[in-house]
Design a protein around this motif. Structure first.
Motif, PDB file in Angstrom:
ATOM      1  N   SER A  46      -7.443 -12.437  -2.646  1.00 48.12           N
ATOM      2  CA  SER A  46      -7.106 -12.573  -4.057  1.00 48.12           C
ATOM      3  C   SER A  46      -8.342 -12.280  -4.883  1.00 48.12           C
ATOM      4  O   SER A  46      -9.471 -12.359  -4.394  1.00 48.12           O
ATOM      5  CB  SER A  46      -6.586 -13.989  -4.354  1.00 48.12           C
ATOM      6  OG  SER A  46      -7.572 -14.951  -4.049  1.00 48.12           O
ATOM      7  N   GLY A  47      -8.111 -11.925  -6.132  1.00 48.78           N
ATOM      8  CA  GLY A  47      -9.228 -11.643  -7.005  1.00 48.78           C
ATOM      9  C   GLY A  47      -9.825 -10.261  -6.823  1.00 48.78           C
ATOM     10  O   GLY A  47     -10.905  -9.989  -7.339  1.00 48.78           O
ATOM     11  N   GLY A  48      -9.134  -9.411  -6.101  1.00 55.08           N
ATOM     12  CA  GLY A  48      -9.630  -8.062  -5.886  1.00 55.08           C
ATOM     13  C   GLY A  48      -8.605  -7.240  -5.141  1.00 55.08           C
ATOM     14  O   GLY A  48      -7.639  -7.784  -4.607  1.00 55.08           O
ATOM     15  N   GLU A  49      -8.799  -5.948  -5.091  1.00 55.37           N
ATOM     16  CA  GLU A  49      -7.873  -5.067  -4.387  1.00 55.37           C
ATOM     17  C   GLU A  49      -8.340  -4.891  -2.953  1.00 55.37           C
ATOM     18  O   GLU A  49      -9.403  -4.316  -2.693  1.00 55.37           O
ATOM     19  CB  GLU A  49      -7.801  -3.721  -5.091  1.00 55.37           C
ATOM     20  CG  GLU A  49      -7.245  -3.810  -6.502  1.00 55.37           C
ATOM     21  CD  GLU A  49      -7.254  -2.475  -7.220  1.00 55.37           C
ATOM     22  OE1 GLU A  49      -6.824  -2.429  -8.379  1.00 55.37           O
ATOM     23  OE2 GLU A  49      -7.697  -1.487  -6.609  1.00 55.37           O
ATOM     24  N   LEU A  50      -7.532  -5.369  -2.039  1.00 51.29           N
ATOM     25  CA  LEU A  50      -7.939  -5.363  -0.642  1.00 51.29           C
ATOM     26  C   LEU A  50      -8.218  -3.961  -0.136  1.00 51.29           C
ATOM     27  O   LEU A  50      -9.057  -3.773   0.741  1.00 51.29           O
ATOM     28  CB  LEU A  50      -6.851  -6.029   0.207  1.00 51.29           C
ATOM     29  CG  LEU A  50      -7.227  -6.300   1.652  1.00 51.29           C
ATOM     30  CD1 LEU A  50      -8.287  -7.381   1.727  1.00 51.29           C
ATOM     31  CD2 LEU A  50      -6.017  -6.683   2.470  1.00 51.29           C
ATOM     32  N   GLU A  51      -7.541  -2.976  -0.694  1.00 41.93           N
ATOM     33  CA  GLU A  51      -7.664  -1.609  -0.195  1.00 41.93           C
ATOM     34  C   GLU A  51      -9.067  -1.046  -0.388  1.00 41.93           C
ATOM     35  O   GLU A  51      -9.387  -0.007   0.158  1.00 41.93           O
ATOM     36  CB  GLU A  51      -6.653  -0.707  -0.879  1.00 41.93           C
ATOM     37  CG  GLU A  51      -6.835  -0.589  -2.380  1.00 41.93           C
ATOM     38  CD  GLU A  51      -5.709   0.180  -3.032  1.00 41.93           C
ATOM     39  OE1 GLU A  51      -4.673   0.349  -2.387  1.00 41.93           O
ATOM     40  OE2 GLU A  51      -5.875   0.624  -4.180  1.00 41.93           O
ATOM     41  N   LYS A  52      -9.900  -1.717  -1.150  1.00 42.21           N
ATOM     42  CA  LYS A  52     -11.260  -1.246  -1.370  1.00 42.21           C
ATOM     43  C   LYS A  52     -12.228  -1.743  -0.296  1.00 42.21           C
ATOM     44  O   LYS A  52     -13.392  -1.355  -0.290  1.00 42.21           O
ATOM     45  CB  LYS A  52     -11.759  -1.708  -2.738  1.00 42.21           C
ATOM     46  CG  LYS A  52     -10.997  -1.133  -3.913  1.00 42.21           C
ATOM     47  CD  LYS A  52     -11.576  -1.623  -5.233  1.00 42.21           C
ATOM     48  CE  LYS A  52     -10.846  -1.019  -6.420  1.00 42.21           C
ATOM     49  NZ  LYS A  52     -11.397  -1.513  -7.715  1.00 42.21           N
ATOM     50  N   TYR A  53     -11.749  -2.587   0.585  1.00 48.39           N
ATOM     51  CA  TYR A  53     -12.648  -3.290   1.487  1.00 48.39           C
ATOM     52  C   TYR A  53     -12.406  -2.977   2.959  1.00 48.39           C
ATOM     53  O   TYR A  53     -11.267  -2.858   3.399  1.00 48.39           O
ATOM     54  CB  TYR A  53     -12.505  -4.801   1.307  1.00 48.39           C
ATOM     55  CG  TYR A  53     -12.942  -5.295  -0.042  1.00 48.39           C
ATOM     56  CD1 TYR A  53     -12.036  -5.375  -1.093  1.00 48.39           C
ATOM     57  CD2 TYR A  53     -14.254  -5.686  -0.264  1.00 48.39           C
ATOM     58  CE1 TYR A  53     -12.432  -5.828  -2.340  1.00 48.39           C
ATOM     59  CE2 TYR A  53     -14.658  -6.143  -1.504  1.00 48.39           C
ATOM     60  CZ  TYR A  53     -13.744  -6.206  -2.537  1.00 48.39           C
ATOM     61  OH  TYR A  53     -14.141  -6.656  -3.768  1.00 48.39           O
ATOM     62  N   THR A  54     -13.505  -2.878   3.691  1.00 46.84           N
ATOM     63  CA  THR A  54     -13.451  -3.021   5.128  1.00 46.84           C
ATOM     64  C   THR A  54     -13.195  -4.494   5.420  1.00 46.84           C
ATOM     65  O   THR A  54     -13.814  -5.358   4.813  1.00 46.84           O
ATOM     66  CB  THR A  54     -14.791  -2.612   5.771  1.00 46.84           C
ATOM     67  OG1 THR A  54     -14.980  -1.220   5.594  1.00 46.84           O
ATOM     68  CG2 THR A  54     -14.830  -2.972   7.245  1.00 46.84           C
TER      69      THR A  54
END
Length: 123
Positions: A24-32
């Protein structure tokens, strides 16, 4: 990004379990995304990582062939499916997020960590 891990519990050796990590609090697709585990008195151990796209995956040597990491970016969720569990898999499992794909087994790469979920495998 904030991470919430769940799905741990007590399971017999040879059994299966699925852990979830919701962001939560961000777009997971941006993260490893990755999973680590830790037992008392030991360092946190790398378990698995998955790239932002869900394509490349990396597994720790101790779990290869028994775990699968996958992600559902539309649900902001990463999963760790564990099969043929062994007593030595007993640990607290943590999910983690990184903005880079590089040394995925290096704890220092990860800027966000979940609180951990306990997996206990009985003999």
């Amino acid at each position: 990004v904030q991470l919430q891990a769940s799905g741990g519990g007590l399971v017999q050796a040879g059994g299966s379990l699925r852990l979830s990590c919701v962001a939560s609090g961000g777009e997971l697709e941006k993260y490893t995304m990755a999973w680590f585990r830790q037992t008392p008195g030991k360092e946190r151990e790398f378990v698995a990582a998955i790239s932002w796209s869900g394509g490349p995956t990396v597994y720790g040597d101790s779990v290869k062939g028994r775990l699968t990491i996958n992600r559902e970016n539309r649900l902001n969720t990463v999963y760790l499916r564990m099969y043929n569990l062994k007593t030595e898999d007993t640990a607290i499992y943590f999910c983690a997020a990184s903005t880079t794909w590089g040394l995925v087994a290096d704890l220092a790469q990860y800027s966000s960590w979940g609180q951990g979920t306990l997996v206990t495998v009985s003999s």
